[in-house]
Design a protein around this motif. Structure first.
Motif, PDB file in Angstrom:
ATOM      1  N   VAL A  10       0.844  -1.202   0.000  1.00 44.49           N
ATOM      2  CA  VAL A  10       0.000   0.000   0.000  1.00 44.49           C
ATOM      3  C   VAL A  10       0.875   1.246   0.000  1.00 44.49           C
ATOM      4  CG1 VAL A  10      -2.019  -0.989   1.146  1.00 44.49           C
ATOM      5  CG2 VAL A  10      -0.146  -0.092   2.540  1.00 44.49           C
ATOM      6  N   ASP A  11       0.319   2.328  -0.515  1.00 42.23           N
ATOM      7  CA  ASP A  11       0.998   3.617  -0.445  1.00 42.23           C
ATOM      8  C   ASP A  11       0.968   4.084   1.012  1.00 42.23           C
ATOM      9  OD1 ASP A  11       0.945   6.581  -2.492  1.00 42.23           O
ATOM     10  OD2 ASP A  11       1.471   6.420  -0.376  1.00 42.23           O
ATOM     11  N   GLU A  16      -4.410   2.943  -0.695  1.00 44.50           N
ATOM     12  CA  GLU A  16      -5.481   2.714  -1.651  1.00 44.50           C
ATOM     13  C   GLU A  16      -6.716   2.161  -0.926  1.00 44.50           C
ATOM     14  OE1 GLU A  16      -2.390   1.773  -1.718  1.00 44.50           O
ATOM     15  OE2 GLU A  16      -1.464   2.333  -3.624  1.00 44.50           O
TER      16      GLU A  16
END
Ligand code: TXA
Ligand code: MG
Length: 348
Positions: A10-11, A16
């Motif tokens: 994930v960022d 997200e």
């Protein structure tokens, strides 16, 4: 024997939503999910579901007497988990949350006993990591989470540490980069007449004292504080270990480099090729001062930067097959107290 967990990258800043939703669903289904916080990776489960929390203890191999911290997304959510919320909790929450400090308060009956290991109190914090916050909000429940490692191993500060330690014991890992703080939160107990730090962290006792405007005690529940005083010393692997790498660990004060060098020479006389697997983590001592054959690493001389790198260095030493790890203790100053504590624990 075991399969790998599902790892969702994930960022770290802007996680997200569909990935967070998948992890939140797993939490609501009663599974355990590993996720990044600003301190270390946590192994999370729905704090209101005793069976799910039991899954944390099982995956970690953690003894039932050790309570887990509950992660929330707001101070109001924290207040709903306790029977008393003193003004000092508001003071700490307003200036330090989200952040690496856990407040211990009398637990409300709705918090399952397994979370607090049968104690009448519960530890709570709001983590300062976008992924952790997004997960708590998406799940719509408080998340109980100790560090995401097998019991007594070094805490994970990267997703790969989680996978290496827990393997298929965890079904899902949110991989969101390395943890900024690098060691576990400060734990402060506000249940008594005087606030007590139960576990030092990067929010220091001095900082808490100036924030609260009064004295804060320190009492470690699990470590006597002895070990750091009588270095250099050797610690057999039979002692109770916590935050411990597999290597044998010797601690030393900066001014003890010379006596440590002598101890190393006599040890090497009895062993063949020992030096090939000896590594040091230095702060102020000069590289080379422990003798030839020691793989010297110089750590940052600032507490915040040192903390960020410490566990990665301990994991690295294990992965490199280091057998003897020589750890220089930082100064006896409040700003270094949490790091001295973790180094001492690593030597047990
Ligand atoms: O930074 C952290 O605090 C990380 C991340 C994941 O948030 N979590 C963590 O949790 O370190 P854990 O479970 O490894 O630490 C639990 C420790 C206990 O060993 C104890 O020292 C203290 O927090 N604690 C938790 N609940 C408590 C309670 N009800 N009473 C007293 N101490 C408590
Ligand atoms: Mg832990």
């Amino acid at each position: 024997m075991s399969t790998a967990p599902r790892v969702l990258v994930v960022d770290p800043q802007h996680p997200e939503p569909h990935l967070i939703a998948e992890a939140a669903n797993a939490i609501l289904m009663g599974s355990v999910v590993a996720f990044p916080t600003e301190t270390v990776y946590g192994l999370g489960a729905d704090a209101m579901n005793p069976k799910a929390v039991a899954g944390i203890f099982e995956a970690k191999g953690r003894p039932a007497w050790n309570p887990v911290i509950v992660h929330v997304a707001s101070a109001a959510e924290a207040q709903a988990l306790v029977t008393r919320w003193p003004d000092e909790a508001t003071t700490i929450a307003e200036s330090l949350w989200p952040g690496p400090v856990t407040i211990v308060l009398p637990k409300a009956p709705r918090v399952p006993d397994i979370v607090s290991a049968g104690l009448p109190n519960v530890g709570i914090r709001i983590p300062a990591h976008p992924v952790a916050l997004a997960l708590i909000r998406a799940a719509g429940t408080s998340i109980a989470a100790p560090s995401a490692n097998r019991f007594s191993e070094v805490s994970p500060t990267e997703a790969q540490h989680v996978v290496a330690s827990l393997g298929s014991r965890v079904g899902l890992v949110l991989s969101g980069g390395s943890c900024d703080v690098g060691i576990e939160s400060t734990v402060i107990d506000l249940t008594g007449d005087v606030p007590v730090v139960l576990r030092p962290g990067m929010i220091t006792r001095d900082r808490l004292e100036s924030l609260l405007g009064r004295e804060v005690d320190y009492r470690s529940a699990t470590v006597s504080g002895q070990g750091a005083e009588a270095a250099p010393q050797s610690s057999p692997g039979t002692a109770a270990r916590h935050y411990a790498p597999r290597a044998e660990v010797w601690l030393f004060e900066s001014e003890e480099a010379e006596s440590l060098r002598k101890a190393l020479i006599s040890r090497q006389l009895g062993a063949t090729n020992e030096s090939a697997t000896t590594r040091s983590l230095l702060i102020h001592a000069d590289p080379g001062s422990l003798g030839p054959g020691v793989d010297d690493r110089t750590m940052p001389a600032f507490p915040d930067l040192y903390a960020r790198e410490l566990y990665r260095e301990l994991h690295d030493a294990d992965n490199a097959g280091v057998r003897l790890l020589l750890l220089e203790l930082p100064p006896r100053h409040d700003s270094w107290a949490a790091i001295r504590d973790r180094l001492t624990r690593a030597s047990r």
